[in-house]
Design an enzyme around this catalytic site. Structure first.
Site, PDB file in Angstrom:
ATOM      1  N   ARG A 172      52.247  20.630  32.293  1.00 11.19           N
ATOM      2  CA  ARG A 172      50.820  20.568  31.934  1.00 11.19           C
ATOM      3  C   ARG A 172      50.585  19.522  30.851  1.00 11.19           C
ATOM      4  O   ARG A 172      49.584  18.804  30.876  1.00 11.19           O
ATOM      5  CB  ARG A 172      50.315  21.939  31.481  1.00 11.19           C
ATOM      6  CG  ARG A 172      50.265  22.978  32.595  1.00 11.19           C
ATOM      7  CD  ARG A 172      49.660  24.283  32.122  1.00 11.19           C
ATOM      8  NE  ARG A 172      48.233  24.151  31.815  1.00 11.19           N
ATOM      9  CZ  ARG A 172      47.524  25.072  31.164  1.00 11.19           C
ATOM     10  NH1 ARG A 172      48.114  26.174  30.727  1.00 11.19           N
ATOM     11  NH2 ARG A 172      46.245  24.887  30.935  1.00 11.19           N
ATOM     12  N   CYS A 230      47.427  25.019  22.479  1.00  5.62           N
ATOM     13  CA  CYS A 230      47.964  25.413  23.778  1.00  5.62           C
ATOM     14  C   CYS A 230      46.850  25.261  24.799  1.00  5.62           C
ATOM     15  O   CYS A 230      46.085  24.309  24.739  1.00  5.62           O
ATOM     16  CB  CYS A 230      48.512  26.836  23.727  1.00  5.62           C
ATOM     17  SG  CYS A 230      47.278  28.070  23.229  1.00  5.62           S
TER      18      CYS A 230
END
Length: 275
Positions: A172, A230
């Site tokens: 990611r 995050c």
């Protein structure tokens, strides 16, 4: 005080003269609600806390899990029996993300004695209960600001002036895949530091010395400040907790990638390198 506690220590303190308030924060990203698992069996005396409803505000421009209103958070903690002068122990199903989110919120709002059960419920070898307790109302009143907090602008600046860690999976970060948010990639200047590398196979944190060595390799020694983000501020709290275990203070960008990437005017970097 160490920010984590072993199952043995938790059992011993629970049987002692100053037992901690136990909060069950089982939650999975995109998974089933944690309440049925709690009702099927939890550490005796533990109160269930709903991450989406009590540890986050409504999703929107601030991200998928923006910080809750402090007064609403405080009311939820008081309902769970949290008082300022009583210790609190948090646990989840073992991944540690949800318990770390609750730990960060309680510490950020000024509670002085909060720990996470290392390895979660899977490490508990005592009996489990199906009874849902109704604790006496606590007296905890949140005073936000006890831990450092970043907004989007602060995170961008820290990526240039200090060390900004991206706690998501490496794919990611690189932008190879993005299953949730508008676009893949990372904040320019951020360094990839997946939370999965903070723990062993059983979900327990690596020893403090090993964590300190890991973060040194990522650049903490030369950084005047350290920050973490995050996807939506949940696994990032786990990284802040890991840094705390290693003795390294760090700020949390709570809006994280879900807030950053929602604004098309913000820059996005891709690939394995920070820039």
């Amino acid at each position: 005080m160490k920010p984590i506690i072993s199952a043995f220590e938790c059992a011993s303190e629970s049987a002692g003269p100053r037992p901690p308030v136990l909060l069950d924060v089982r939650w999975q990203l995109g998974g089933p609600h944690g309440r049925p698992d709690y009702e099927a069996g939890h550490i005796p005396g533990a109160v269930f806390v709903d991450l989406d409803a009590e540890l986050a505000g409504p999703p929107g421009s601030g991200g998928r899990h923006p910080l809750p209103d402090p007064e609403e958070f405080g009311a939820a903690m008081r309902r769970a029996g949290v008082s300022r002068d009583t210790p609190v122990v948090l646990y989840d199903g073992g991944q540690g993300w949800a318990a770390a989110r609750a730990w960060w919120l309680l510490r950020w709002t000024g509670h002085p004695d909060v720990r996470v059960l290392d390895g979660g419920l899977a490490t508990w070898d005592g009996e489990l209960s199906t009874e849902s307790p109704t604790p006496a109302e606590g007296d905890f009143r949140p005073e936000p600001g006890a831990l450092p907090l970043l907004d989007a602008e602060g995170a961008a600046a820290l990526a240039r002036s200090g060390l900004l860690l991206d706690a998501r999976a490496a794919e990611r970060y690189r932008g190879d895949v993005e299953p949730i948010d508008r676009v893949g990639g990372h904040i320019p200047g951020a360094v990839s530091a997946p939370t999965s590398e903070n723990t062993s196979g059983d979900g327990r944190f690596l020893p403090a010395e090993a964590l300190a060595a890991r973060f040194r390799e990522l650049g903490t020694d030369g950084a005047p400040e350290v920050g973490v983000y995050c996807g939506s501020g949940v696994s990032g709290a786990h990284e802040v907790l890991a840094l705390a275990v290693a003795g390294i203070p760090a700020a949390l960008y709570a809006g994280s990638w879900s807030e950053w990437s929602a604004d098309e005017s913000r820059p996005v970097a891709t690939g394995p390198d920070p820039q």
